[in-house]
Enzyme design. Structure first.
Site, PDB file in Angstrom:
ATOM      1  N   HIS A 146       0.824  -1.198   0.000  1.00  0.00           N
ATOM      2  CA  HIS A 146       0.000   0.000   0.000  1.00  0.00           C
ATOM      3  C   HIS A 146       0.863   1.254   0.000  1.00  0.00           C
ATOM      4  O   HIS A 146       2.073   1.199   0.230  1.00  0.00           O
ATOM      5  CB  HIS A 146      -0.927   0.027   1.225  1.00  0.00           C
ATOM      6  CG  HIS A 146      -2.109  -0.879   1.111  1.00  0.00           C
ATOM      7  ND1 HIS A 146      -2.024  -2.240   1.340  1.00  0.00           N
ATOM      8  CD2 HIS A 146      -3.409  -0.635   0.787  1.00  0.00           C
ATOM      9  CE1 HIS A 146      -3.231  -2.785   1.166  1.00  0.00           C
ATOM     10  NE2 HIS A 146      -4.072  -1.835   0.836  1.00  0.00           N
ATOM     11  N   LYS A 150      -1.066   5.035   4.555  1.00  0.00           N
ATOM     12  CA  LYS A 150      -1.999   4.129   5.224  1.00  0.00           C
ATOM     13  C   LYS A 150      -1.589   3.975   6.685  1.00  0.00           C
ATOM     14  O   LYS A 150      -0.410   3.766   6.997  1.00  0.00           O
ATOM     15  CB  LYS A 150      -2.003   2.767   4.528  1.00  0.00           C
ATOM     16  CG  LYS A 150      -3.043   1.791   5.062  1.00  0.00           C
ATOM     17  CD  LYS A 150      -3.132   0.552   4.173  1.00  0.00           C
ATOM     18  CE  LYS A 150      -4.095  -0.467   4.734  1.00  0.00           C
ATOM     19  NZ  LYS A 150      -5.470   0.063   4.919  1.00  0.00           N
TER      20      LYS A 150
END
Length: 260
Positions: A146, A150
Site C-alpha cells: 500500500h 496508510k
C-alpha cells in the site's frame, strides 16, 4: 467542514469522512449514480446525530480510531451504515452486533451495517479464490502493498485473507505451514495471523495491492489483485449502499452480497 444538506430524492446517502481521499471519491460516485442522492457530506467535528432524517444510508471512510464510534452514532440516528474503514476486531464487531439487536428489536424494517475490508471486486474475488485454493497447498503466505499514508498494517484485506486461508486449512485437516526458521531479525517473517505469515509493504506510488502465495513441492500458485486508482472501489461501495437497506443486522464482507 460543515454538514451540507440537499433535497432528498431516491436513496438518500450521507458520506462520513467526505474530505478524505476515499471520501471525495465516494461522494463523486454517489453523485453520479442516478438512483442515489448525496444529501450529506460530513467530516471531523460534525455531529452525526444531525444526520437523523437527512439520509437513509451512511458510508464511513474515516480512520480506525473513530469508525466504531461513528457506527454506533449513526445507528442511534436511525441510519443504515456501509463501512470501508479497516481496523475492526471480533470484539468491536460484537459490540456492533449487540447494538443492532437493540435498535432492531420490535421494528419490522431493521437497520443494517455492512463492513468490508475491501470493496474492489478483484480483491473480493482474490480473497474468495484464496480460500478455495488453500486446502490444496502445503504453504501459504500473504503480501500486501500500500501507499505510505496508510495508518494500519497489515491491511484489513490481508488480515481477512489470512483468516480465510487458516479456516480452510483447518477444515482440510492441514497442519502448520512448514517453516524451519530459527533465527531472524524482528519482523523479518512478518506478522502471523492464525498461523499464516502476512507481510506489509509501504511504498510511495502504490495504491492497494495484495499477493497470495501458495506452494507445494514443484509448484506455486500466485493470486494477485491490484487497485491502481480509488475508482476501483466504487462499484463495490455503490452495490453495498443499495444492498444494506435489505440486510438487517451485521454483514461482514462484500462477498456476502456477491453470492460467493
Amino acid at each position: 467542514m460543515r454538514l451540507r444538506f440537499d433535497a432528498m430524492t431516491s436513496l438518500a446517502v450521507a458520506v462520513v469522512g467526505a474530505a478524505g481521499r476515499m471520501g471525495r471519491t465516494v461522494c463523486s460516485a454517489v453523485d453520479a449514480a442516478p438512483d442515489l442522492d448525496l444529501t450529506v457530506r460530513a467530516d471531523v467535528g460534525d455531529d452525526l446525530a444531525a444526520l437523523s432524517g437527512r439520509a437513509r444510508v451512511a458510508v464511513d471512510f474515516t480512520v480506525p480510531a473513530v469508525t466504531e464510534a461513528n457506527v454506533h452514532a449513526l445507528l442511534d440516528a436511525g441510519l443504515h451504515v456501509v463501512v470501508g474503514t479497516t481496523g475492526w476486531t471480533e470484539e468491536s464487531l460484537g459490540r456492533v452486533r449487540d447494538h443492532l439487536e437493540k435498535v432492531n428489536a420490535g421494528r419490522p424494517d431493521g437497520l443494517g451495517v455492512l463492513i468490508a475490508p475491501n470493496f474492489a471486486l478483484s480483491a473480493v474475488l482474490a480473497m474468495s479464490f484464496a480460500r478455495q485454493a488453500a486446502r490444496f497447498f502445503e504453504s501459504a503466505e500473504v503480501v500486501e502493498l500500500h501507499h505510505p499514508d496508510k495508518v494500519d498494517a497489515p491491511s484489513g484485506t490481508a488480515l481477512t485473507t489470512a483468516r480465510h486461508i487458516a479456516e480452510a486449512r483447518t477444515r482440510a485437516g492441514l497442519g502448520p505451514v512448514p517453516d524451519a526458521t530459527e533465527k531472524q531479525l524482528d519482523g523479518a517473517r512478518g506478522a502471523v495471523v492464525d498461523g499464516v505469515h502476512v507481510h506489509a509493504v509501504r511504498l510511495r506510488g502504490l495504491v492497494a495491492h495484495e499477493e497470495v502465495l501458495l506452494g507445494n513441492p514443484g509448484e506455486q500458485l500466485t493470486i494477485r489483485t491490484d487497485s491502481f486508482d480509488r475508482s476501483s472501489f466504487m462499484p463495490g461501495v455503490l452495490l453495498a449502499v443499495r444492498e444494506v437497506v435489505h440486510r438487517p443486522g451485521l454483514t461482514v464482507g462484500l462477498e456476502q452480497v456477491l453470492d460467493l
